[in-house]
Design an enzyme around this catalytic site. Structure first.
Site, PDB file in Angstrom:
ATOM      1  N   GLY A 246       1.854   4.990   4.916  1.00 30.56           N
ATOM      2  CA  GLY A 246       2.390   6.200   5.532  1.00 30.56           C
ATOM      3  C   GLY A 246       1.461   7.371   5.284  1.00 30.56           C
ATOM      4  O   GLY A 246       0.258   7.193   5.081  1.00 30.56           O
ATOM      5  N   SER A 247       2.040   8.570   5.255  1.00 37.57           N
ATOM      6  CA  SER A 247       1.215   9.769   5.137  1.00 37.57           C
ATOM      7  C   SER A 247       0.685   9.942   3.713  1.00 37.57           C
ATOM      8  O   SER A 247       1.250   9.417   2.754  1.00 37.57           O
ATOM      9  CB  SER A 247       2.056  10.999   5.499  1.00 37.57           C
ATOM     10  OG  SER A 247       3.056  11.168   4.520  1.00 37.57           O
ATOM     11  N   GLY A 251       2.367   9.294   0.059  1.00 36.48           N
ATOM     12  CA  GLY A 251       1.654   8.430  -0.888  1.00 36.48           C
ATOM     13  C   GLY A 251       1.415   9.102  -2.228  1.00 36.48           C
ATOM     14  O   GLY A 251       1.463   8.450  -3.278  1.00 36.48           O
ATOM     15  N   GLU A 268      -1.684   2.734   1.282  1.00 31.13           N
ATOM     16  CA  GLU A 268      -2.472   2.695   2.519  1.00 31.13           C
ATOM     17  C   GLU A 268      -2.023   3.902   3.319  1.00 31.13           C
ATOM     18  O   GLU A 268      -0.995   3.873   3.994  1.00 31.13           O
ATOM     19  CB  GLU A 268      -2.189   1.364   3.226  1.00 31.13           C
ATOM     20  CG  GLU A 268      -3.269   0.958   4.201  1.00 31.13           C
ATOM     21  CD  GLU A 268      -2.950   1.426   5.598  1.00 31.13           C
ATOM     22  OE1 GLU A 268      -3.465   2.497   5.962  1.00 31.13           O
ATOM     23  OE2 GLU A 268      -2.192   0.752   6.298  1.00 31.13           O
ATOM     24  N   CYS A 302      -3.133   4.465  11.917  1.00 36.23           N
ATOM     25  CA  CYS A 302      -3.868   5.126  10.837  1.00 36.23           C
ATOM     26  C   CYS A 302      -5.363   4.944  11.059  1.00 36.23           C
ATOM     27  O   CYS A 302      -6.167   5.691  10.518  1.00 36.23           O
ATOM     28  CB  CYS A 302      -3.420   4.624   9.474  1.00 36.23           C
ATOM     29  SG  CYS A 302      -3.496   2.871   9.358  1.00 36.23           S
TER      30      CYS A 302
END
Ligand code: UN1
Length: 515
Positions: A246-247, A251, A268, A302
């Site tokens: 995610g963002s 994270g 990630e 991403c």
């Protein structure tokens, strides 16, 4: 047109999706009807798709207990037998590829082709994991002591928490679970609250395979919820590994919480991926790669291409070709194969997109292809936007940020070292590419003085990685690696063993200890 084959009611009955679904599943049992109800809307047409309960803390705890209990048994199954279950799951996915691909497309908004591609990634990682189930190798070493043997082995780790994002609602879960299961772990999945139905569908496909193989209940758990469930998981000592996609903002929180209890985090996170287009590039490849990278999945990967760093000698040519290519893009219902670009995930994403356009313009970006939100027939959901292209300067603040939307920035360079410095000059480090037929440039780009990203490609775009390589990136992308290569090692605990088969007890480092 695929759209005419799309029958939501049929898909719902295929996956046993009901008007109001439960909040949590242990793999054979759905429960939890006490929490808040979340309504899922399709970004494709804005229609309400279904209602799903969100799990309460009590539901979450029940799941973790089940997952822990199941781990005690699952870890004792021989790894190839666990692999056999994953093989059967991959067969089931082949059977359900089309309806699952359609549901991904309808719930998330990516094109049907990309929905199918995502299910294909699930199948591929399962196949990879099946082979891996016979190859969870450790090394053997020569001991410095006589009549001693030294080796290492990998043991199952425990309950793995998986937090996944809306943009790859099913593939990223599979990257984690396929590996975790063959490694002997049990998993607890918090799907994005924006895409709960695809999670229900995956668990449904799985249930039958697990039941047939008498897999213990709790090996695959699903917990519906928002950031609060993510927080519980991150702080929970019973979850030795949390894998979060995610963002960067999310994270950092997960990483800090997991770190505070010295757990393992596989992160990630955001990317700000660039493609360098050299004067020695094959422009046919470069333009297709750049446009697909920028507008595929409506810029919500991403790995999406956010920046093009173009050599000054071909800058104007590339600009013109991009302009022409963007003119051919059709934006609309992603289930219609004639459309290239579908909607953003929701109206909030549209607002973020609009803010970014404003910021670029305020900083002095020059419009090459004009963006904007779309309204009217076919765009009723309010989630469709026009892919935009701007000419910018590298010092712009907005160019440092990842916007999850189809916004592409053009930058000019004259020297390859300058191009690499621009490419590396952002906080994120996920994917990167160079388009060139010049060996010196491509080798420099791949060398230790080149791209600082986890993924660096030559004559391929930034998105569309295969599952066989380790997937992830450096810097604010979080440092984790998922999917192929030896990414499986993070799902296991490593143990070094030394065995003395002699009659003496020699100490290491030549130490003498006489008593
Ligand atoms: C993501 O956007 O989180 O490389 C994953 C790609 C896909 C996976 C993207 N295979 O574009």
């Amino acid at each position: 047109m695929a759209q005419s084959n799309f029958n939501l009611q049929q898909i719902f009955s295929t996956f046993n999706i009901k008007e109001t679904n439960a909040a949590a599943s242990t793999g054979s049992n759905w429960f939890g009807r006490e929490g808040e109800v979340k309504t899922s809307f399709s970004p494709v047409d804005g229609k309400e798709i279904a209602k799903v309960y969100l799990a309460t803390e009590a539901d979450y705890n029940k799941l973790i207990e089940k997952a822990q209990e199941a781990f005690q048994e699952w870890r004792l199954w021989p790894a190839p037998r666990r692999g056999e279950v994953v093989r059967q799951y991959s067969e089931a996915l082949r059977k359900f590829k089309e309806p699952l691909g359609q549901l991904v497309s309808y719930e998330m908004g990516k094109s049907y082709q990309e929905g199918l591609g995502e299910v294909q990634e699930m199948i591929d990682i399962c196949d990879f994991a099946v082979g891996l189930s016979r190859q969870l190798h450790g090394l053997t070493m020569h001991s410095e002591r006589s009549k001693h043997r030294m080796y290492e082995q990998y043991h199952p780790l425990g309950v793995v928490g998986i937090i996944s994002a809306f943009n790859f609602p099913v593939a990223v879960w599979s990257w984690n679970t396929a590996l975790a299961w063959v490694c002997g772990d049990t998993t607890i999945w918090k799907p994005s609250e924006k895409t709960p139905l695809t999670a229900l569908a995956c668990q449904h496909i799985l249930e039958e395979v697990f039941r047939k193989n008498e897999v213990p209940e709790g090996v695959s758990c699903v917990v519906m919820g928002d950031y609060r469930i993510g927080e519980l998981m991150s702080n929970d000592k019973r979850v030795p590994l949390v894998s979060a996609t995610g963002s960067t903002r999310m994270g950092k929180k997960v990483g800090a919480a997991v770190g505070a209890r010295l757990g393992k985090a596989l992160l990630e996170l955001g990317g700000n991926n660039a493609m360098i287009i050299s004067k020695d590039a094959d422009l046919k490849l470069a333009i297709i790669g750049a446009v697909f990278g920028a507008v595929g999945t409506a810029g919500q990967r991403c790995t999406s291409t956010r920046r093009l760093i173009i050599h000054e000698d071909i800058y104007d040519t590339v600009k013109q070709k991009l302009k022409d290519a963007y003119k051919q893009l059709s934006i609309g219902n992603p289930l219609d194969p004639s459309n290239h670009v579908g909607p953003l995930i929701d109206k909030e994403a549209v607002e973020m997109y609009k803010n970014t356009l404003q910021k670029v313009e305020k900083e002095g970006g020059k419009v090459l292809v004009e963006g904007g939100a779309l309204e009217g027939a076919g765009y009723e959901s309010g989630c469709y936007v026009k892919p935009a292209v701007y000419e910018v300067e590298k010092h712009f603040e907005v160019v440092q940020q990842e916007t999850f939307a189809p916004v592409l920035y053009l930058l000019k360079y004259s020297d390859i070292n300058e191009a690499i410095a621009i490419q590396n000059g952002v906080p994120q480090g996920l994917s990167s590419a160079i388009m060139t037929n010049n060996l010196r440039e491509s080798e420099l780009f791949l060398s230790h003085a080149g791209s600082d990203c986890g993924i660096a490609n030559v004559n391929i775009g930034t998105s569309g990685a295969e599952i066989g390589g380790a997937f992830g990136g450096e810097k604010e992308t979080g440092g984790g690696r998922e999917s192929g290569s030896d990414a499986w090692k993070v799902y296991m605990r490593r143990q070094t063993n030394t065995i003395n088969y002699g009659e003496d007890l020699p100490l290491a480092q030549g130490i003498k200890f006489n008593i």
